[in-house]
Motif scaffolding. Structure first.
Motif, mmCIF file in Angstrom:
data_model
loop_
_atom_site.group_PDB
_atom_site.id
_atom_site.type_symbol
_atom_site.label_atom_id
_atom_site.label_comp_id
_atom_site.label_asym_id
_atom_site.label_seq_id
_atom_site.Cartn_x
_atom_site.Cartn_y
_atom_site.Cartn_z
ATOM 1 N N ASN A 104 -15.854 12.968 1.287
ATOM 2 C CA ASN A 104 -16.602 12.088 1.788
ATOM 3 C C ASN A 104 -16.646 10.053 1.387
ATOM 4 O OD1 ASN A 104 -18.648 12.440 -0.018
ATOM 5 N ND2 ASN A 104 -19.595 12.756 1.897
ATOM 6 N N GLY A 105 -15.288 10.185 -0.062
ATOM 7 C CA GLY A 105 -15.919 8.816 -1.051
ATOM 8 C C GLY A 105 -16.510 8.806 -1.315
ATOM 9 N N LEU A 106 -17.868 9.293 -1.532
ATOM 10 C CA LEU A 106 -18.783 9.052 -2.903
ATOM 11 C C LEU A 106 -18.482 9.816 -4.522
ATOM 12 C CD1 LEU A 106 -21.852 11.211 -1.101
ATOM 13 C CD2 LEU A 106 -21.089 9.203 -1.268
ATOM 14 N N VAL A 107 -18.802 8.089 -4.865
ATOM 15 C CA VAL A 107 -18.493 8.441 -6.766
ATOM 16 C C VAL A 107 -19.736 9.439 -7.192
ATOM 17 C CG1 VAL A 107 -17.331 7.186 -8.229
ATOM 18 C CG2 VAL A 107 -16.903 6.367 -5.893
ATOM 19 N N VAL A 108 -19.423 10.313 -7.761
ATOM 20 C CA VAL A 108 -20.574 10.501 -8.351
ATOM 21 C C VAL A 108 -20.601 10.479 -9.816
ATOM 22 C CG1 VAL A 108 -21.237 13.100 -8.347
ATOM 23 C CG2 VAL A 108 -20.551 12.444 -5.911
ATOM 24 N N GLU A 109 -21.278 10.482 -10.495
ATOM 25 C CA GLU A 109 -20.730 10.234 -12.161
ATOM 26 C C GLU A 109 -22.739 10.979 -12.782
ATOM 27 O OE1 GLU A 109 -18.897 5.801 -12.355
ATOM 28 O OE2 GLU A 109 -20.997 5.740 -13.020
ATOM 29 N N VAL A 408 -24.931 8.237 -8.099
ATOM 30 C CA VAL A 408 -24.362 8.509 -6.241
ATOM 31 C C VAL A 408 -23.141 7.579 -6.346
ATOM 32 C CG1 VAL A 408 -23.879 9.610 -4.308
ATOM 33 C CG2 VAL A 408 -24.607 10.574 -6.488
ATOM 34 N N ARG A 409 -22.406 6.953 -5.328
ATOM 35 C CA ARG A 409 -22.072 5.498 -4.613
ATOM 36 C C ARG A 409 -21.392 5.370 -3.537
ATOM 37 N NH1 ARG A 409 -22.094 3.668 -10.942
ATOM 38 N NH2 ARG A 409 -23.325 2.538 -11.152
ATOM 39 N N GLY A 410 -21.431 4.911 -2.602
ATOM 40 C CA GLY A 410 -21.146 5.452 -1.129
ATOM 41 C C GLY A 410 -20.897 4.162 -1.045
ATOM 42 N N SER B 337 -41.015 11.464 -8.134
ATOM 43 C CA SER B 337 -41.294 13.062 -8.240
ATOM 44 C C SER B 337 -39.611 13.032 -8.981
ATOM 45 C CB SER B 337 -41.536 13.804 -6.977
ATOM 46 O OG SER B 337 -40.754 13.439 -6.608
ATOM 47 N N ASP B 338 -39.122 12.528 -9.295
ATOM 48 C CA ASP B 338 -37.794 12.291 -10.381
ATOM 49 C C ASP B 338 -37.143 12.873 -9.470
ATOM 50 O OD1 ASP B 338 -38.656 10.469 -12.238
ATOM 51 O OD2 ASP B 338 -39.113 12.387 -13.236
ATOM 52 N N HIS B 339 -36.546 12.975 -7.937
ATOM 53 C CA HIS B 339 -35.695 13.506 -7.660
ATOM 54 C C HIS B 339 -34.727 12.671 -7.420
ATOM 55 C CE1 HIS B 339 -34.634 16.018 -4.508
ATOM 56 N NE2 HIS B 339 -34.945 17.382 -4.709
ATOM 57 N N THR B 340 -34.963 11.644 -5.746
ATOM 58 C CA THR B 340 -33.630 10.745 -5.519
ATOM 59 C C THR B 340 -34.626 9.986 -5.173
ATOM 60 O OG1 THR B 340 -33.135 13.141 -4.440
ATOM 61 C CG2 THR B 340 -31.105 11.226 -4.019
ATOM 62 N N GLU B 341 -33.916 8.713 -5.607
ATOM 63 C CA GLU B 341 -33.895 6.977 -4.882
ATOM 64 C C GLU B 341 -32.444 6.662 -4.579
ATOM 65 O OE1 GLU B 341 -37.519 7.615 -5.337
ATOM 66 O OE2 GLU B 341 -37.602 8.145 -7.416
ATOM 67 N N VAL B 342 -33.422 5.641 -3.346
ATOM 68 C CA VAL B 342 -31.826 5.402 -3.205
ATOM 69 C C VAL B 342 -31.993 3.604 -2.922
ATOM 70 C CG1 VAL B 342 -30.023 5.110 -0.813
ATOM 71 C CG2 VAL B 342 -31.867 7.306 -1.541
ATOM 72 N N ILE B 343 -30.798 2.153 -3.209
ATOM 73 C CA ILE B 343 -30.998 1.540 -2.536
ATOM 74 C C ILE B 343 -29.593 1.278 -1.856
ATOM 75 C CG2 ILE B 343 -29.545 0.839 -4.665
ATOM 76 C CD1 ILE B 343 -30.757 -1.822 -4.197
ATOM 77 N N ALA B 344 -30.423 0.532 -0.367
ATOM 78 C CA ALA B 344 -28.965 -0.025 0.271
ATOM 79 C C ALA B 344 -29.146 -2.065 -0.039
ATOM 80 C CB ALA B 344 -29.508 -0.112 1.540
ATOM 81 N N THR B 345 -28.262 -2.047 -0.089
ATOM 82 C CA THR B 345 -27.931 -3.213 -1.148
ATOM 83 C C THR B 345 -26.466 -3.376 -0.899
ATOM 84 O OG1 THR B 345 -28.026 -5.380 -2.382
ATOM 85 C CG2 THR B 345 -27.787 -3.279 -3.765
ATOM 86 N N VAL B 365 -26.572 4.594 -4.976
ATOM 87 C CA VAL B 365 -26.686 3.506 -4.035
ATOM 88 C C VAL B 365 -25.727 3.436 -2.324
ATOM 89 C CG1 VAL B 365 -25.087 1.012 -4.535
ATOM 90 C CG2 VAL B 365 -26.535 2.400 -6.662
ATOM 91 N N ASN B 366 -26.334 3.315 -1.818
ATOM 92 C CA ASN B 366 -25.986 2.734 -0.588
ATOM 93 C C ASN B 366 -25.415 4.434 0.116
ATOM 94 O OD1 ASN B 366 -26.102 0.289 -0.235
ATOM 95 N ND2 ASN B 366 -24.307 -0.710 -1.427
ATOM 96 N N THR B 367 -26.477 5.400 -0.079
ATOM 97 C CA THR B 367 -25.762 6.349 0.402
ATOM 98 C C THR B 367 -27.015 7.398 0.525
ATOM 99 O OG1 THR B 367 -24.127 8.521 0.753
ATOM 100 C CG2 THR B 367 -25.003 7.495 -2.022
ATOM 101 N N SER B 368 -26.832 8.186 1.453
ATOM 102 C CA SER B 368 -28.426 8.755 1.983
ATOM 103 C C SER B 368 -28.576 10.329 0.366
ATOM 104 C CB SER B 368 -28.023 9.882 2.814
ATOM 105 O OG SER B 368 -29.017 10.540 3.528
#
Lengths: 422, 422
Positions: A104-109, A408-410, B337-345, B365-368
């Motif tokens: 789906n295009g996600l870049v997973v590092e 993860v970048r999308g 809780s050190d699980h998952t954080e998301v930025i939309a930018t 980054v920019n994904t769910s």
């Protein structure tokens, strides 16, 4: 709870964020600066160490303890050199260890980040103070150091130099925190701080490590005793095997990678054992053997169950003659401490069978158990040798003080379409 | 102690040695065979599950519990499919991950071996029984499965199929052991078996995980709650951000990678928040906001400290307007809780600052946030998501069920020359 250790841990946690945000060049210069300050502070360190030694002698400490405790100009130089070596290593932080583009295009590092706050709980080895601090800082961690009370003055003098290095680099001293009050209640308190401490590493005798393992609410990486075996296969080169035996048993008998048990294939016993027994005798090693071994020297003490389970940490070895490599492997499975096992053989199939059947932290073919050591195996330095099959197994270097997280970048990917289309 | 669990663990340990000695093709065929047997046993599994559901309903179980417990032909097919996917993955064992030749000629390899015996302690999700077994076996481990009592009949029916698969492959059934007596004292007993169990993985609610963490003498990899944040930066694409918000909050609100808190930069609040509030309302999400958020809708409930710390696991979200990315990062540091954080930018510098400042198991980054999942991130399947920065961090696949040990090959190298030369 006194709150004393909690305060230290809170300060370490705050300082860790600052250390983690430094770049590789800053951390390298920091460690080089610390090495300089250790050399500058040599007189003060040796004076403090002299006091510790005097108190330990008055308290009746044994030769082994005094030897571990004693510093010398050479040992201080060795500490400074160890810091420089850690400084020169590749920086472990930020490294992208894997990169994958999903359909789906996600870049997973996967990217290395520090563990956080590491607590070292150790006995009277002042050099651990400097080396553990260097390894933790290199990996972006803060460290809480709780050394043995016998080394309190030496550790304080060393920490003084390390703090000077931190100050000179504009970094918070709390990144290296000495638990100066060595009361055991403070160790108990520290082991409960699961919200502040990410890992505890005990280094020392079995009783210390069991104490830590039993009381810890924080994760612990343990290193129990090293009951290391040398198996001399029927296809071994006797000269080579003899070299590994003497090196493994006598070059430094008090350490965990020293040999404790020799297993000899029956087919090579007559060719190998008489020479081995003579060489061990010449090196002052006390031998305890099974009946087949004692046939070559009836004056030997008989080896019992306890001898095969023992980490002698001394010039003593248990010997047993086995009928096959399978019997050697079964013996090791029964008595191993998962530390180091060695086979001497010129038969590649036997070597492979030995490697495949055992799962100790290091399995050695035709080389000495004494090489199970971070420096010798190319890690640069070690903070300990893990015998726990979790996180790290074997010598732990800088990399074992990091963890990989996901970045993860999308471009707006979602798991599900928005309600109502889009 | 009853000894009941100890007996199971002893049998698992013996079986593990057999599993570890199998080759990749055998383990692959084993998992494919197990998948077949799950499909063959579908009727029996669904009948057993029907009984579990009936008992749970009579005991007054809530909708969420019943949903997790319920199996269907589709879910059984899903389990079989998951087993086939694990079977098809690259074999992790024996892989030499690093190889280094030392200056003295020693060849130092790092090689993956199994962890040993893994204990899964989980609640009423019968699919975990099959998937955890598959992942553990693929990596050469044995597994002790202690599922919730509500799923006892379902788990037994599934284990029956898995055992048939082991028998057909000529492998010991004890490699997959169900703790069929689900009394809590047996969990306590299991958690003490540090000589037999190498790792415990609790999966379920926070109280289960705390119980395991508090009582364990075996190593534990924990996954506490997921308080996942979405930060909508001043430079965010509002459409993209809206998609991540609705996907993260509403696509499956009861799971750990669902969003719990939305942070919005003040400069984009007027353009973004009214649309976000309308979309959340349309999806039936209850919003709790700070005063700046409530200016856009004074009817909203006010968000308090507890709301920002909460894992709602429901259609509820907390919202806060921040003055800067630094304020967003500070908020996340406080409540994460050190699980998952998301930025939309759309600002690469902001994205990098966000990634660098945070150290949660996954930073997006920019994904769910919903993509923090082993399958989605390319691990094939997951046995859990670790929020402990030790051994594994984030989704744990097959590789996280192995450890690297050292294999060292030489030609007689010693640390020290033999006494008297040579």
């Amino acid at each position: 709870m006194s709150g004393y250790v909690r305060e230290l841990a809170l300060a370490a946690r705050a300082a860790q964020a600052t250390i983690a945000a430094t770049d590789a060049a800053t951390r390298r210069a920091l460690l080089e600066g610390m090495a300089e300050r250790l050399l500058d502070g040599q007189d003060a360190i040796l004076a403090a160490n002299g006091g510790d030694l005097e108190r330990a002698r008055l308290a009746g400490a044994g030769k082994a303890t005094l030897d571990r405790l004693a510093l010398s100009p050479e040992r201080v130089r060795g500490m400074a050199e160890a810091l420089r070596e850690v400084a020169a290593q590749d920086d472990p932080l930020g490294e992208v260890t894997r990169r994958d583009v999903r359909p789906n295009g996600l870049v997973v590092e996967r990217q290395r980040i520090p563990l956080g706050v590491v607590a070292m709980i150790y006995e009277a080895r002042p050099n651990v103070t400097a080396e553990a601090a260097a390894l933790c800082l290199k990996a972006g961690n803060a460290v809480l150091l709780r050394g043995g009370s016998e080394a309190a003055a030496s550790n304080a003098a060393i920490a003084h130099c390390l703090h000077a290095g931190l100050r000179a680099a504009g970094l918070p001293e709390a990144a290296v925190s000495l638990v100066a009050d060595t009361a055991r209640e403070h160790v108990l308190e520290l082991l409960q701080l699961s919200d502040l401490i990410d890992l505890a590493i005990p280094r020392g005798g079995e009783s210390l490590i069991r104490f830590v393992a039993e009381h810890a609410r924080v994760p612990v990486i343990k290193h129990y005793k090293g009951v290391c075996h040398l198996y001399v296969d029927r296809a071994a080169d006797p000269d080579l095997a003899l070299g590994l035996l003497i090196d493994g048993k006598t070059s430094r008998p008090g350490v965990c990678n020293a040999l404790e048990t020799l297993l000899v294939h029956r087919d090579i016993a007559a060719a190998f054992l008489p020479r081995a027994l003579a060489a061990l005798r010449a090196s002052g090693v006390e031998v305890r053997g099974d009946s087949a071994t004692r046939r070559f020297d009836p004056s030997l003490a008989e080896a019992g169950e306890d001898d095969y389970a023992a980490e002698f940490l001394d010039l003593v070895i248990a010997i047993r003659v086995v009928d096959s490599i399978d019997e050697a492997i079964a013996h090791i499975h029964r008595y191993t401490s998962d530390h180091t096992e060695v086979i001497a053989t010129d038969d590649p199939a036997a070597a492979q069978a030995f490697v495949d059947a055992l799962r100790s932290s290091a399995v050695m073919v035709n080389t000495s158990s004494r090489f199970n050591d971070g420096g010798q195996l190319g890690l640069g330095a070690e903070i300990g040798i893990s015998t726990t099959r979790l996180h790290a197994y074997g010598p732990m270097g800088v990399e074992a003080l990091t963890i990989e997280r996901f970045v993860v970048r999308g471009q707006g990917q979602r798991r599900h379409p928005l309600p109502g289309g889009n």
